[in-house]
Write a protein that holds these residues in place. Structure first.
Motif, short mmCIF file in Angstrom:
data_model
loop_
_atom_site.label_atom_id
_atom_site.label_comp_id
_atom_site.label_asym_id
_atom_site.label_seq_id
_atom_site.Cartn_x
_atom_site.Cartn_y
_atom_site.Cartn_z
N LEU A 355 0.82 -1.45 -0.22
CA LEU A 355 -0.05 -0.03 0.09
C LEU A 355 0.79 1.27 0.09
O LEU A 355 1.61 1.58 0.84
N ALA A 356 0.85 1.96 -1.09
CA ALA A 356 1.70 3.05 -1.26
C ALA A 356 1.14 4.28 -0.24
O ALA A 356 2.20 4.90 0.26
N LYS A 357 -0.13 4.44 0.10
CA LYS A 357 -0.64 5.17 1.03
C LYS A 357 -1.88 4.32 1.87
O LYS A 357 -2.49 3.88 1.26
N SER A 358 -1.71 4.75 3.14
CA SER A 358 -2.54 3.70 3.90
C SER A 358 -3.21 4.61 5.18
O SER A 358 -3.67 3.97 6.01
N GLY A 359 -2.96 6.03 5.00
CA GLY A 359 -3.40 6.57 6.34
C GLY A 359 -5.02 6.75 6.18
O GLY A 359 -5.71 6.88 5.33
N GLY A 360 -5.69 7.31 7.54
CA GLY A 360 -6.91 7.73 7.83
C GLY A 360 -7.87 6.56 8.02
O GLY A 360 -9.20 6.87 8.03
N ASN A 361 -7.79 5.46 7.66
CA ASN A 361 -8.67 4.17 7.77
C ASN A 361 -8.95 4.04 9.02
O ASN A 361 -8.10 4.14 10.24
N LYS A 362 -10.18 3.47 9.22
CA LYS A 362 -10.80 3.24 10.59
C LYS A 362 -11.71 1.85 10.64
O LYS A 362 -12.01 1.43 9.59
N SER A 363 -11.77 1.32 11.63
CA SER A 363 -12.42 0.02 11.83
C SER A 363 -13.94 0.58 12.64
O SER A 363 -13.71 1.13 13.53
N MET A 364 -14.87 -0.08 12.22
CA MET A 364 -16.15 0.00 12.85
C MET A 364 -16.82 -1.20 13.07
O MET A 364 -16.80 -1.91 12.03
N ALA A 365 -17.24 -1.39 14.36
CA ALA A 365 -17.69 -2.89 14.65
C ALA A 365 -19.31 -2.80 15.08
O ALA A 365 -19.89 -3.63 15.30
N ASP A 366 -19.71 -1.37 15.33
CA ASP A 366 -21.10 -1.46 15.82
C ASP A 366 -22.02 -1.06 14.69
O ASP A 366 -22.08 -0.13 14.05
N PRO A 367 -22.88 -1.95 14.47
CA PRO A 367 -23.81 -1.90 13.40
C PRO A 367 -25.03 -0.87 13.52
O PRO A 367 -25.67 -0.48 12.53
N LYS A 368 -25.03 -0.40 15.11
CA LYS A 368 -26.32 0.53 15.10
C LYS A 368 -25.96 1.83 14.64
O LYS A 368 -26.83 2.70 14.52
N VAL A 369 -24.79 2.16 14.13
CA VAL A 369 -24.47 3.45 13.25
C VAL A 369 -25.40 3.34 12.02
O VAL A 369 -25.99 4.48 11.43
N PHE A 370 -25.87 2.21 11.45
CA PHE A 370 -26.88 2.15 10.36
C PHE A 370 -28.27 1.54 10.73
O PHE A 370 -28.99 1.20 10.01
N LYS A 371 -28.33 1.75 12.03
CA LYS A 371 -30.04 1.81 12.39
C LYS A 371 -31.02 2.54 11.69
O LYS A 371 -30.84 3.77 11.47
N GLY A 372 -31.76 1.79 11.37
CA GLY A 372 -33.01 2.47 10.72
C GLY A 372 -32.62 2.25 9.16
O GLY A 372 -33.67 3.00 8.08
N ILE A 373 -31.50 2.12 8.70
CA ILE A 373 -30.85 1.98 7.35
C ILE A 373 -30.76 0.74 6.76
O ILE A 373 -31.40 0.30 5.69
N ILE A 374 -29.89 -0.24 7.83
CA ILE A 374 -29.74 -1.39 7.23
C ILE A 374 -30.75 -2.28 7.60
O ILE A 374 -31.58 -2.03 8.40
N ASN A 375 -31.13 -3.36 6.60
CA ASN A 375 -32.23 -4.16 7.03
C ASN A 375 -31.74 -5.22 8.05
O ASN A 375 -30.82 -5.89 7.90
N GLU A 376 -32.22 -5.12 9.34
CA GLU A 376 -31.84 -5.80 10.22
C GLU A 376 -31.74 -7.46 10.05
O GLU A 376 -30.96 -8.13 10.64
N PRO A 377 -32.97 -8.00 9.85
CA PRO A 377 -32.88 -9.56 9.63
C PRO A 377 -31.77 -9.86 8.62
O PRO A 377 -31.19 -10.97 8.87
N TYR A 378 -31.43 -9.14 7.64
CA TYR A 378 -30.51 -9.71 6.65
C TYR A 378 -29.22 -9.47 7.23
O TYR A 378 -28.24 -10.40 7.09
N LEU A 379 -29.09 -8.25 8.03
CA LEU A 379 -27.50 -8.22 8.75
C LEU A 379 -27.44 -9.41 9.73
O LEU A 379 -26.35 -9.95 9.66
N ASN A 380 -28.60 -9.83 10.47
CA ASN A 380 -28.31 -10.74 11.63
C ASN A 380 -27.91 -12.26 10.90
O ASN A 380 -27.31 -13.01 11.50
N GLY A 381 -28.81 -12.47 9.71
CA GLY A 381 -28.65 -13.70 8.99
C GLY A 381 -27.10 -13.68 8.57
O GLY A 381 -26.54 -14.75 8.51
#
Length: 447
Positions: A355-381
């Motif tokens: 990777l020539a440049k790799s700054g500023g990347n983040k990891s996100m683990a909490d799906p609540k950030v997409f609450k009301g947006i993501i289809n929850e049954p699909y996510l859970n499955g």
């Protein structure tokens, strides 16, 4: 006729020719009010995108109203054979543009899916005109109705819209209500780059429920820009572009501000492929930034492809900057090595030489950030998706006793099952991801 009359006649012809050229440079298409015998003007639009491409001049702009489009006579794919701009999201009378209100769909039926060309995609780009550009802006690609799903209802978690997708070529149920029988899934991409020599911009589009890549193929132009799109429920990878054209020409792919979620493996055992973005070879540099790349069965991005010439490979530029990686199952990045590839999480990107440049990347683990947006049954499955094989063998069966006496391997049966695999995602819900997170992924569309 005197000289004055001749000049007057020539002036009239000149005006007529200019008007004709202007009409070809701006074409209007409406599946609801158009007719392919029309002249393609705003007041008399054509009916099909394909017809507009066929009659357009180079560098024409094609304005497409709300409706569903998938080839002339609603069969096969759309072939882009000249540099044009295809702009979707217009009201039927073309008085207003709103991509998420006036939906311009490329959503084949099972019947249209059955006639799609064996190679290529739902839309195929084949343009051999360097220093020109093709723009695809504001189209909603959805193969969900034309995919074959398991007729027995296997692999369907609670609340998910469909059973699991069938293997390529296997017959099952399909259609909008899953009531059409003997549907076959064809292994075609949504947009296929057939070694086009022009530059390419794909923006403000949605790619949903793809059984084989969203965007892939060989690119022979100078710059491909894939920006502000969503890729939801795609098998193999959302984007895989290899270098084509002249071997001594360097190409660039800029993959920016895209939302890539639910990338599935090639097969239902979940053991191969399943990437968000793939860095490919062929004198091509890749710049990947400000995306949301998550929920891949393998990894968010893949850098396992290498040039056979080590010097050439070392000169290849691949970057990953300011992206968010979200619950990818095996890693955020895959590299060559480690037997079945090396898995790398975003926290270790700074140690990756490729990777020539790799700054500023983040990891996100909490799906609540997409609450009301993501289809929850699909996510859970998806999060609990698993594959299981059960082997049975009866050593006392007559055939196995005979095989044992002859020093042969015993026979048995293997039963396999998967809890979920590339099930249909509700396409209208997928559009909610535009503007879900400020500064990352697909942003609100500026019409």
């Amino acid at each position: 006729m005197n000289r004055k009359s001749i000049f007057r006649a020539l002036a009239v012809v000149s005006v007529m020719l200019a008007a004709s050229l202007s009409a070809q440079a701006q074409l209007y298409v409406s599946s609801q009010t158009g007719n392919n015998s029309n002249d393609g003007s705003k007041g008399a639009p054509l009916k099909n995108i394909q017809k507009a491409i066929d009659v357009a001049s180079d560098n024409a702009t094609i304005y497409v109203a709300e409706g569903n489009y998938y080839g002339t006579l609603n069969k096969g794919n759309i072939n882009v054979t000249k540099p044009v701009k295809i702009m979707g999201g217009y009201k039927t009378d073309f008085s207003e543009r709103d991509v998420l209100k006036y939906l311009t769909m490329v959503q084949p039926t099972p019947e249209a899916n059955g006639t799609t060309e064996a190679t290529g995609g739902t839309m195929t780009l084949k343009i051999n005109t360097p220093n020109t550009e093709v723009v695809i802006d504001g189209l909603i690609f959805d193969r969900g109705n034309s995919i074959s799903y398991n007729a027995k209802g296997d692999g369907k978690p609670a609340g998910v819209a469909s059973p699991m997708m069938n293997p390529i070529g296997a017959a099952g149920i399909g259609g909008p209500e899953l009531t059409t029988t003997n549907v076959l899934t064809k292994q075609t991409s949504m947009i296929y780059l057939n070694n086009s020599r022009c530059d390419i911009t794909i923006r403000n589009c949605a790619f949903i429920n793809g059984p084989n890549y969203a965007i892939n193929g060989m690119f022979g132009g100078k710059k491909a820009t894939i920006t502000n799109n969503i890729f939801i429920n795609i098998v193999m990878a959302a984007c895989e572009i290899s270098g084509g054209g002249m071997a001594n020409e360097t190409k660039e792919v800029h993959f920016t501000y895209n939302t890539v979620l639910f990338s599935w493996a090639r097969t239902r055992d979940l053991g191969d492929m399943g990437y968000g973005y793939r860095y490919m070879t062929g004198n091509i540099n890749h710049y990947v930034s400000n995306n949301i790349i998550g929920l891949s069965t393998f990894a968010g991005i893949d850098r396992t492809r290498s040039e056979s010439d080590k010097t050439k490979d070392a000169a290849r530029i691949t970057t990953a900057e300011n992206n968010i990686f979200f619950l990818n199952k095996q890693g955020d990045l895959t590299l060559p090595g480690g037997g079945m590839f090396m898995r790398v999480n975003v926290e270790d990107f700074a140690d990756v030489d490729q990777l020539a440049k790799s700054g500023g990347n983040k990891s996100m683990a909490d799906p609540k950030v997409f609450k009301g947006i993501i289809n929850e049954p699909y996510l859970n499955g998806f999060l609990s998706a698993s594959y299981k094989e059960t082997a049975t063998s009866d050593p006392n069966a007559p055939e196995n006793k005979f095989r044992q006496a002859m020093g042969m391997n015993q026979t048995g049966t293997i039963q396999s099952s998967v809890s979920m695999y590339a099930n249909r995602y509700p396409w209208k819900e997928a559009l909610k991801f535009f503007g879900a997170m400020n500064g990352y992924g697909a942003q609100k569309i500026k019409n």
